[in-house]
Design a protein around this motif. Structure first.
Motif, PDB file in Angstrom:
ATOM      1  N   ALA A 104       0.444  -1.322 -11.071  1.00 36.77           N
ATOM      2  CA  ALA A 104      -0.372  -1.843 -10.112  1.00 36.77           C
ATOM      3  C   ALA A 104       0.171  -2.997  -9.491  1.00 36.77           C
ATOM      4  N   GLY A 140      -5.304  -4.531  -7.260  1.00 34.19           N
ATOM      5  CA  GLY A 140      -5.027  -4.175  -5.760  1.00 34.19           C
ATOM      6  C   GLY A 140      -5.401  -4.761  -4.844  1.00 34.19           C
ATOM      7  N   ALA A 141      -6.747  -5.261  -4.809  1.00 29.45           N
ATOM      8  CA  ALA A 141      -7.406  -6.275  -3.896  1.00 29.45           C
ATOM      9  C   ALA A 141      -6.607  -7.601  -3.741  1.00 29.45           C
ATOM     10  N   ASN A 166       3.206  -3.028  -7.299  1.00 30.12           N
ATOM     11  CA  ASN A 166       2.847  -2.344  -5.821  1.00 30.12           C
ATOM     12  C   ASN A 166       2.116  -3.570  -5.300  1.00 30.12           C
ATOM     13  N   ARG A 189      19.924  -1.112  -3.834  1.00 25.55           N
ATOM     14  CA  ARG A 189      19.041  -1.075  -2.410  1.00 25.55           C
ATOM     15  C   ARG A 189      19.351  -1.948  -1.424  1.00 25.55           C
ATOM     16  N   VAL A 230      -7.150   0.665   2.857  1.00 25.62           N
ATOM     17  CA  VAL A 230      -6.040   0.725   1.888  1.00 25.62           C
ATOM     18  C   VAL A 230      -6.804   1.110   0.577  1.00 25.62           C
ATOM     19  N   ARG A 282      12.318  -4.478  -3.141  1.00 27.08           N
ATOM     20  CA  ARG A 282      11.383  -3.885  -2.064  1.00 27.08           C
ATOM     21  C   ARG A 282      10.781  -4.673  -1.261  1.00 27.08           C
ATOM     22  N   ARG A 283      10.565  -5.802  -1.376  1.00 33.81           N
ATOM     23  CA  ARG A 283      10.145  -6.758  -0.525  1.00 33.81           C
ATOM     24  C   ARG A 283      11.384  -7.129   0.616  1.00 33.81           C
ATOM     25  N   GLN A 284      12.605  -7.226   0.157  1.00 32.80           N
ATOM     26  CA  GLN A 284      13.719  -7.261   0.918  1.00 32.80           C
ATOM     27  C   GLN A 284      13.633  -8.782   1.689  1.00 32.80           C
ATOM     28  N   ASP A 302      -3.749  -6.800  -1.503  1.00 36.15           N
ATOM     29  CA  ASP A 302      -4.458  -6.743  -0.128  1.00 36.15           C
ATOM     30  C   ASP A 302      -4.422  -8.035   0.486  1.00 36.15           C
ATOM     31  N   ARG A 361       9.237  -4.430  12.358  1.00 35.62           N
ATOM     32  CA  ARG A 361      10.489  -4.107  11.911  1.00 35.62           C
ATOM     33  C   ARG A 361      11.071  -3.326  12.968  1.00 35.62           C
ATOM     34  N   LEU A 397      -7.868   1.392  -3.119  1.00 32.33           N
ATOM     35  CA  LEU A 397      -7.301   0.859  -4.206  1.00 32.33           C
ATOM     36  C   LEU A 397      -6.533   1.528  -5.230  1.00 32.33           C
ATOM     37  N   ILE A 398      -5.704   1.231  -5.972  1.00 28.15           N
ATOM     38  CA  ILE A 398      -5.050   2.136  -6.946  1.00 28.15           C
ATOM     39  C   ILE A 398      -5.852   1.971  -8.193  1.00 28.15           C
ATOM     40  N   SER A 402      15.244   2.005   4.306  1.00 29.50           N
ATOM     41  CA  SER A 402      15.638   1.597   3.052  1.00 29.50           C
ATOM     42  C   SER A 402      14.192   0.942   2.335  1.00 29.50           C
ATOM     43  N   PHE A 403      13.433   0.619   3.181  1.00 30.70           N
ATOM     44  CA  PHE A 403      12.108   0.219   2.604  1.00 30.70           C
ATOM     45  C   PHE A 403      11.349   1.325   2.190  1.00 30.70           C
TER      46      PHE A 403
END
Lengths: 443, 674
Positions: free
Chosen positions: B382, B353-354, B385, B452, A35, B421-423, B357, A200, A37-38, A359-360
């Motif tokens: 960030a 970000g870490a 996300n 959503r 992944v 978003r996590r729903q 994760d 899912r 990192l951003i 939808s996710f």
């Protein structure tokens, strides 16, 4: 009939002058890179914040169609500087140099008919390898030995043995290597992976993949190679074969020079399968492939026209790759006990059941045609000396699946595979693990 | 050590005799040929050249496959393939035979291979086959051939012996590594490297001390390979080897490779070495040292190196964060969390970000606090996300929800987006609460999230929200959310019933307007009736909302009231909206010739070229003689001629098969295509 010219490689006219990782460790190394990192990037010297002295200098090995398609992804990074190209075809060498020169608005790009001269340059840090398949693995090994970091197009190797040598060589030389299986950095495929990993679709039991059907190539006699084409170099490690135009133009369809469509394209999907299933350091334990081959009376190619290739993991998950249909009908589908999710490779569309899974999905993200994120991953790793998303072990394991299928096809046998020892249960299959390169090339 | 390639010595000799199912995948005949047939096949293959039929080769391949389980046949087939290696056969025949013998050949084929090894043209074929042979006689054959081989042939044999790691060839490799021919020298040096013995190392090292230029590079390559092999069999020697290769004068890539290998070999001493490097100024080795932190075995490593940030540059801090993230233990999380206060934005974002994760419920508050402390857009994104991606399932969802009271405004809105978003379970309950927030940003975010995540269960609450007094931007979000939730329902009957109930009870003009906007999603007759009724309401706002609802109606049931509204309306913008709706509905009937009547009715009511253009633009999709006539009538009207021409052309092309004359006549009236 022409026979191999054993002196061709020694300065003929036209040529300018001539290491098992413990599972925990592996998982940790993979986890570090899966992944990105951003990070906006200025601290890493990305996107224009790099002084000329700190730019990563690249050479290109093989400037044919694929190189031309992917180079824009690299050239968009200001922290990279392309300084050299190499190709054994004079026309491609010239057009490759022009492409780079036009981008930078100068004529500074060097051109080498012999890639070894390019690799010998101490000022080149990395290479982009976009040659024909027979040069992918071996070219990478040469580049690694020369101390260069690598982006290499897929399929990354011709044989399972070559793949293991690639892994060992990159380890021996501390190479940062990224295989061109860029779908790991593509939004649609990442989404599919996340949905599967989040459960899912329930427990995955089957993976389906499809690549397109091959075509028959009519017989042609040998002729002299075209002017400006160093055919001996072009053949590389492949067994010597006289120049036959249809073979040279369609090298993907011959075992000597490639591995057929099942591997050529299928490796993208086996790579995805391995990634999603979390089996990057291992692989399936059973393989069986059957195919329809071209009519030998009419056609000269030896890889299958259509095929159905199956494998099974120790976990019980099974997979099938179909070689059939049109180019645009490629897909990858994960089927679980509570649904499925599919990526249509032509359109990048994701479908799923239940539909609510979709939808996710967030918005944005490039399709697989834009390899920028994949390149960015490599660039970060060149500086950090970590391994990128598609490092050699990952790439090798994904390729092994396709190569095992090919061995099953050619022997007409179902095969059992030990992914730790990397051996089959059939002796003849083990004798097909590796093919000795034609001199002077060595792995 | 891995069992392939580098251990050609251990290649299992083909076992004969085991019967197994053979799956034929060739269209050629599967039956194995009799002896005479096999001889005939061999004879045919022996003269093969490119351009000829491959049938006999494919048949022979099928025979080889069948022979895998038939000892008698195997012997005959192998004999036949050996015959094909003779100089009398074509080169391509010999190449074919060598490739088959590569997986089926036995010692019986060795003499013929020996002959191939003598000829520079065929030495490559021989080596291709011999590579797969078990250790022993094949190696002897290769060594013997090496004695007389020159140039490319010599290189080929050296490469093959090197790949086979034939220790008995050490002296030969050593001799080659002193050869004046650069290619032979390279092959010899490489072969020594592959042997990976102490003896090989002690040959290579002094050679390299004396060598310059390309030769020095070649020997360095061989030494790196040798050291790697030594690591498996003689780790102490390998450590000494790698220590020497880390010397400052060595090329950067070699130093980095040597350090990485050294750290793998000496895990107990690795920490100390890494610390020294991080505290020092060797920029070449720092990235490798930082990368190795990820896999250090010591449980204290995260804490130890978590304290090293102060000595690092910003890029190095990012790398260390990544390495600690791989470790993912408590010490790593704490160290990474400490970097949320770094002065450099990129370092903070890397830390965020870490934590996304590797974090879980216990990390939510850490990131949540950072929300309130920063204004940087990239950093906020960030955090969002990271919280969306964070593992921990329900516990993390609950931690996010529990954090709500601590934040307000934009931070709270961000957390709502995360929830959506996590729903996770319970998210909608929180969203329903937050949609009533006095803070507009929060309320809007809640509605956007519900758009959503909302289900049929949330419809009553959404309708109730619409009935409340809402500021206009919030009302818009509420309308959108409710419409999107309704659209997702596969069975909307009950929900639409509630919409109509609410509409009938509503008093305020804006509430009625909002609810009218939902009726097209319902699209049923009862909803249509309400829309029609509202279209006659004296309140202009309600009337306007009703008419707009009718213009969005999903089926032709709305045609009459919509047409009436269009006919009677004088307001240009409203007329266009109504006309768009009518044109959209007309398109539902494009397959029927009677659709021409609908278009005619529209053109009769059209006021001005603008409206006619809109009609003609759609008319072209209705391919009938009747619509063609209608389109032709407008060719003479200057202001819409271009659109009429397009319509005529499209319709004429569509009806040409069934009405060729009408089509031809119509096309003749058009200017030629340029």
């Amino acid at each position: 009939m022409s026979t191999p010219n054993t002196s061709l490689w020694k300065g003929a006219p036209g040529i300018i002058s001539p290491t098992r990782v413990a599972r925990r460790r592996f998982l940790q190394s993979v986890a570090a890179v899966t992944v990105p990192l951003i990070v906006p990037g200025s601290v890493l010297g990305l996107n224009g914040a790099t002084s000329p002295a700190n730019r990563i200098r690249f050479g290109v090995f093989g400037v044919g169609n694929r190189a031309r398609a992917i180079l824009p992804n690299f050239l968009s990074f200001k922290e990279l500087l392309f300084v050299a190209v190499s190709d054994c075809r004079a026309d491609r060498l010239e057009s490759g140099k022009k492409l780079i020169d036009d981008h930078y608005g100068n004529s500074a790009c060097s051109a080498y008919a012999d890639f070894r001269e390019m690799l010998a340059r101490k000022d080149i840090d990395a290479v982009l390898i976009a040659t024909g398949n027979r040069w992918h693995g071996l070219g990478s090994i040469y580049a690694a030995r020369a101390g260069k970091d690598i982006y290499c197009e897929k399929p990354v190797t011709l044989t399972i043995g070559e793949g293991r040598k690639l892994v060992e060589t990159c380890r021996q030389f501390g190479t940062v290597y990224q295989a061109g299986t860029q779908r790991r950095c593509t939004a649609s495929y990442r989404f599919a992976r996340d949905m599967v990993r989040q459960g899912r679709i329930g427990r995955v039991h089957t993976v389906e993949m499809q690549v397109w059907a091959g075509k028959g190539l009519e017989h042609e006699a040998e002729v002299p190679p075209p002017a400006g084409w160093n055919y001996d170099f072009w053949l590389g490690q492949a067994p010597w074969h006289p120049y036959v135009p249809v073979r040279a133009k369609n090298w993907q369809y011959f075992w000597d020079t490639a591995e057929g469509i099942l591997s050529d394209m299928g490796c993208h999907y086996t790579d995805q399968m391995q990634w999603v299933l979390g089996t990057d350091d291992t692989g399936p334990v059973e393989f069986e492939a059957k195919g329809e081959f071209p009519d030998p009376v009419k056609f000269c190619n030896d890889t299958p026209l259509t095929a159905e290739a199956r494998c099974k993991y120790a976990s019980g998950v099974t997979a099938v790759m179909y070689q059939r249909g049109e180019f645009k009908e490629r897909y990858l589908r994960f089927i679980g006990d509570e649904g499925w999710i599919q990526v249509d490779d032509e359109t990048d569309a994701v479908t799923a059941e239940p539909k609510s899974i979709l939808s996710f999905r967030g918005t944005g993200g490039a399709g697989w045609g834009d390899a920028s994120d994949h390149v960015r991953d490599l660039v970060r790793c060149i500086r950090s000396r970590k391994q990128p998303a598609c490092h050699p072990e990952v790439a090798h394991r994904a390729m092994t699946i396709c190569q095992a299928w090919n061995i099953s096809l050619r022997l007409g046998r179902k095969l059992k595979w030990d992914p730790v020892q990397e051996r089959f249960d059939v002796p003849e299959a083990n004798r097909m693990l590796y093919r000795e390169p034609r001199a002077p090339w060595r792995a | 050590m891995n069992g392939i390639v580098m251990t050609m010595k251990n290649t299992i000799y083909p076992l004969l005799g085991a019967a197994a199912l053979v799956v034929s995948c060739w269209p050629a005949p599967a039956a194995t040929p009799a002896t005479n047939d096999l001889q005939q096949l061999i004879s045919e293959v022996s003269t093969y050249h490119s351009g000829q039929s491959l049938e006999s080769l494919r048949q022979l391949e099928a025979t080889v496959r069948a022979a895998l389980h038939d000892p008698a046949l195997r012997a005959s087939v192998e004999a036949g393939l050996v015959e094909l290696l003779s100089p009398e056969a074509s080169y391509e025949a010999r190449s074919f035979a060598a490739k088959q013998l590569a997986f089926i050949g036995s010692e019986k084929a060795l003499p013929a291979m020996g002959e191939l090894l003598k000829d520079p043209q065929t030495v490559g074929l021989a080596c291709l086959a011999l590579t797969t042979y078990p250790p022993g006689k094949a190696d002897s054959l290769l060594r013997q051939a090496l004695a007389n081989a020159r140039g490319a042939a010599r290189v080929q044999i050296l490469n093959t012996l090197g790949d086979r790691r034939d220790a008995r060839s050490t002296r030969l490799f050593k001799k080659a590594a002193a050869d004046a021919d650069p290619a032979v020298f390279e092959a010899g040096a490489a072969a020594l490297g592959k042997l990976g013995t102490r003896r090989a190392w002690s040959t290579l090292e002094p050679l390299r001390r004396k060598a310059r230029g390309a030769a020095n590079q070649t020997l360095l390559e061989a030494m790196l390979v040798c050291a790697d092999r030594l690591a498996a069999s003689d780790p102490k020697s390998a450590v000494r080897a790698y220590t020497s290769l880390m010397a400052p004068h060595e090329p950067r890539f070699a130093r980095q490779a040597a350090l990485a290998a050294w750290l793998r070999l000496e895990p107990d001493a690795a920490g100390k070495r890494i610390s020294a490097i991080l505290a020092g100024s060797d920029r070449d080795l720092k990235p490798v040292a930082i990368a190795a932190v990820a896999t250090l075995p010591s449980p204290q490593a995260s804490t130890q190196f978590g304290g090293a940030f102060g000595t690092l540059e910003d890029a190095e801090k990012v790398w260390l964060i990544e390495s600690l993230a791989t470790r993912a233990d408590a010490g790593a999380k704490a160290a990474i969390a400490g970097q949320l206060a770094a002065t450099n934005l990129d370092v903070r974002i890397a830390a965020i970000g870490a934590l996304g994760d590797i974090g879980g419920a216990d990390t939510v508050a850490i990131l949540g606090r950072r929300l309130s402390e920063t204004q940087e857009a990239d950093e906020l994104k960030a955090i969002e996300n990271a919280l969306i991606a964070m593992g921990g399932g329900r516990e993390t969802d609950q931690a996010v929800q529990a954090f709500f009271p601590s934040v307000s405004g934009a931070s709270r809105a961000l957390l709502l987006s995360v929830l959506a978003r996590r729903q996770g379970s319970g998210a909608n309950a929180v969203l329903l609460q937050e949609m009533r927030s006095a803070e507009a940003a929060v309320s809007r975010a809640a509605f956007r999230a519900l758009a959503r995540t909302g289900t049929e269960q949330e419809v009553p609450a959404l309708l109730a929200a619409l009935e409340a007094q809402l500021a206009s931007p919030v009302r818009l979000e509420a309308e959108t959310a409710t419409a999107q939730v309704l659209t997702r329902l596969t069975d909307r009957a009950a929900a639409c019933g509630k919409v109509r109930e609410a509409l009938e009870k509503a008093k305020a003009s804006e509430v009625q307007s909002s609810l009218l906007g939902l009726l097209p999603v319902c699209g049923d007759s009862a909803s249509l009736d309400l829309a029609k009724k509202a279209a006659a309401n004296p309140d202009p706002a309600i009337r306007d909302a009703a008419v707009r609802a009718l213009s969005e109606w999903p089926n032709l049931e709305a045609w009459d009231p919509l047409f009436a509204a269009y006919r009677d309306s004088t307001e240009p913008a409203l007329r266009v909206a109504l006309l768009r709706g009518l044109v959209r509905l007309a398109a539902e009937e494009h397959a029927k010739p009677a659709v021409a009547d609908r278009y005619r009715a529209l053109t009769d009511q059209a006021k001005g070229d603008g409206e006619l253009k809109l009609i003609l633009g759609s008319l072209g999709g209705a391919g009938h003689p009747e619509t063609l006539q209608l389109a032709l009538a407008f060719l003479s009207r200057e202001g819409v001629r271009a659109e009429a021409e397009v319509a005529v052309r499209k319709i004429a092309e569509a009806i040409k098969p069934k009405h060729p004359e009408a089509a031809r006549d119509a096309l003749a009236k058009l200017p030629p295509k340029t």
